[in-house]
Design a protein around this motif. Structure first.
Motif, mmCIF file in Angstrom:
data_model
loop_
_atom_site.group_PDB
_atom_site.id
_atom_site.type_symbol
_atom_site.label_atom_id
_atom_site.label_comp_id
_atom_site.label_asym_id
_atom_site.label_seq_id
_atom_site.Cartn_x
_atom_site.Cartn_y
_atom_site.Cartn_z
ATOM 1 N N ASN B 5 3.167 3.340 5.437
ATOM 2 C CA ASN B 5 2.138 4.204 4.879
ATOM 3 C C ASN B 5 2.814 5.445 4.299
ATOM 4 O O ASN B 5 3.129 6.383 5.019
ATOM 5 C CB ASN B 5 1.141 4.581 5.979
ATOM 6 C CG ASN B 5 -0.102 5.249 5.412
ATOM 7 O OD1 ASN B 5 -0.094 5.728 4.271
ATOM 8 N ND2 ASN B 5 -1.162 5.290 6.196
ATOM 9 N N LEU B 6 3.062 5.423 2.994
ATOM 10 C CA LEU B 6 3.763 6.537 2.357
ATOM 11 C C LEU B 6 2.795 7.343 1.498
ATOM 12 O O LEU B 6 2.071 6.786 0.670
ATOM 13 C CB LEU B 6 4.898 6.020 1.468
ATOM 14 C CG LEU B 6 5.954 5.122 2.125
ATOM 15 C CD1 LEU B 6 6.934 4.616 1.066
ATOM 16 C CD2 LEU B 6 6.710 5.877 3.212
ATOM 17 N N GLU B 7 2.817 8.635 1.724
ATOM 18 C CA GLU B 7 1.990 9.527 0.897
ATOM 19 C C GLU B 7 2.619 9.648 -0.486
ATOM 20 O O GLU B 7 3.847 9.634 -0.618
ATOM 21 C CB GLU B 7 1.922 10.923 1.536
ATOM 22 C CG GLU B 7 1.045 10.989 2.777
ATOM 23 C CD GLU B 7 -0.409 10.645 2.478
ATOM 24 O OE1 GLU B 7 -0.915 11.090 1.436
ATOM 25 O OE2 GLU B 7 -1.017 9.904 3.290
ATOM 26 N N PRO B 8 1.785 9.763 -1.520
ATOM 27 C CA PRO B 8 2.367 9.911 -2.865
ATOM 28 C C PRO B 8 3.067 11.266 -3.029
ATOM 29 O O PRO B 8 2.684 12.240 -2.390
ATOM 30 C CB PRO B 8 1.148 9.840 -3.784
ATOM 31 C CG PRO B 8 -0.010 10.232 -2.941
ATOM 32 C CD PRO B 8 0.314 9.787 -1.544
ATOM 33 N N THR B 9 4.092 11.286 -3.876
ATOM 34 C CA THR B 9 4.725 12.549 -4.249
ATOM 35 C C THR B 9 4.698 12.638 -5.768
ATOM 36 O O THR B 9 4.169 11.754 -6.435
ATOM 37 C CB THR B 9 6.194 12.608 -3.771
ATOM 38 O OG1 THR B 9 6.954 11.673 -4.545
ATOM 39 C CG2 THR B 9 6.322 12.276 -2.284
ATOM 40 N N THR B 12 7.019 9.564 -6.602
ATOM 41 C CA THR B 12 6.937 8.269 -5.910
ATOM 42 C C THR B 12 5.474 7.925 -5.624
ATOM 43 O O THR B 12 4.642 8.807 -5.444
ATOM 44 C CB THR B 12 7.728 8.278 -4.583
ATOM 45 O OG1 THR B 12 7.222 9.309 -3.738
ATOM 46 C CG2 THR B 12 9.216 8.476 -4.808
ATOM 47 N N LYS B 14 1.994 6.136 -3.822
ATOM 48 C CA LYS B 14 1.415 5.911 -2.496
ATOM 49 C C LYS B 14 1.649 4.443 -2.168
ATOM 50 O O LYS B 14 1.451 3.577 -3.019
ATOM 51 C CB LYS B 14 -0.073 6.224 -2.565
ATOM 52 C CG LYS B 14 -0.870 5.872 -1.334
ATOM 53 C CD LYS B 14 -2.339 6.229 -1.582
ATOM 54 C CE LYS B 14 -3.236 5.590 -0.549
ATOM 55 N NZ LYS B 14 -4.645 5.844 -0.857
ATOM 56 N N ILE B 16 0.847 1.512 0.854
ATOM 57 C CA ILE B 16 0.307 1.063 2.139
ATOM 58 C C ILE B 16 0.560 -0.431 2.272
ATOM 59 O O ILE B 16 0.164 -1.225 1.407
ATOM 60 C CB ILE B 16 -1.219 1.313 2.257
ATOM 61 C CG1 ILE B 16 -1.550 2.782 2.027
ATOM 62 C CG2 ILE B 16 -1.711 0.889 3.652
ATOM 63 C CD1 ILE B 16 -3.047 3.073 2.027
ATOM 64 N N GLY B 28 -0.211 5.091 -8.091
ATOM 65 C CA GLY B 28 0.211 6.424 -8.525
ATOM 66 C C GLY B 28 1.385 6.380 -9.482
ATOM 67 O O GLY B 28 1.424 5.547 -10.383
#
Lengths: 194, 120
Positions: B5-9, B12, B14, B16, B28
């Motif tokens: 589960n990576l939050e968008p930056t 990079t 998002k 899941i 994103g």
């Protein structure tokens, strides 16, 4: 201090929205992209055009910091180069200039000339060919040692919909200066506005 | 299985990957400096998932921008999905973004997985 005024006038005359000169990195890339985006948003540029400009900028900026050679590093810093975005009534121009080894000039020139001979269908076919040949090489193996997919210029040509303008100037025995201009039409028809 | 589960930056997307909730999503912007490094854990996750697949794997891509290095890694993900039974792709593109639509068509042409195209 008159040069500040002169610089200001040049920027207005050439319709330059932003100019960055100096060291290039991913952090700088992100900052330049954010500025360009805010700028285009500020006068409500249509999404489609904005996306194209953004895409071309990303490839160009990442190209610069992956391929630019340091030139008089003590004066200019590492991977010193220039990047600019210009806007007229009809076009955006994404401009860049960076030093590279003169020994690389010929192959780069041939590559760009070959891309310029292709029409939209040809660009698509060439892209497909490269992607297909990369398909069996999962992960890092399918990329160059600099982490590129070998698709940058093709992609810029495809997304911009215009030819790549470029030239080379000799800097010294070893290095040349590579200038590039990509053109993006502002007046492309938008589906949602039809 | 672990959940990714990576939050968008800024550069990079998002991400899941959740087997239990049946959510497989990348959305994103994807323009990392080192695309291979960013996508490595995702490819590894898919390798592990391959041994314990759900009956159905609907993998959603909803990308706004991606750089050419990322396009290679997206193709790698699709190649992995090709080996997963019951895998399909939902490719979202903005209704005004023909380039993203075309990119999806290009990918669907390179791999043997059903693609479902949707606009947002």
């Amino acid at each position: 201090m008159k040069y500040i005024y002169d610089l200001h006038k040049v920027m207005l005359k050439q319709s330059l929205l932003l100019v960055y000169e100096g060291e290039f990195s991913q952090e700088i890339t992100k900052a330049v992209l954010a500025m360009a985006e805010r700028n285009m948003d500020s006068f409500g540029e249509q999404r489609k055009v904005k996306t194209k400009v953004f895409n071309v900028m990303v490839e160009l900026l990442q190209n610069i910091f992956k391929h630019s050679q340091s030139y008089q590093e003590e004066i200019y810093g590492k991977n010193n180069a220039i990047f600019s975005l210009a806007k007229t009534d009809d076009y955006y121009f994404v401009l860049s200039g960076n030093p590279l080894f003169t020994s690389e000039v010929e192959s780069l020139k041939n590559r760009l000339d070959a891309i310029n001979l292709l029409d939209a269908a040809g660009l698509k076919e060439e892209r497909r060919r490269i992607m297909k040949s990369n398909k069996s090489n999962i992960g890092k193996k399918g990329l160059s040692d600099k982490g590129g997919a070998g698709l940058g210029f093709l992609d810029m040509a495809k997304k911009s919909g215009n030819k790549i303008h470029f030239d080379f100037e000799q800097i010294n025995d070893q290095l040349s200066f590579f200038s590039l201009r990509m053109t993006i039409d502002r007046n492309i028809e938008s589906k949602s506005e039809k | 299985m672990d959940v990714i589960n990576l939050e968008p930056t800024e550069d990079t997307p998002k991400v899941i990957l959740d087997k239990n909730r049946q959510v497989f999503e990348i959305s994103g912007r994807s323009l990392p400096e080192d695309a291979a490094e960013f996508y490595q854990p995702i490819l590894e996750w898919l390798e592990e998932y391959e041994n314990q697949v759900n009956p159905e794997t609907k993998f959603m891509f909803k990308l706004e921008y991606f750089n050419t290095a990322s396009s290679k890694l997206i193709l790698d993900i699709l190649s992995k999905l090709e080996e997963i039974e019951g895998a399909s792709v939902i490719w979202y593109f903005h209704e005004d973004d023909e380039d993203m639509e075309e990119a999806g068509e290009e990918f669907s042409d390179l791999v043997d997985i059903p693609f479902d195209f949707k606009t947002y």
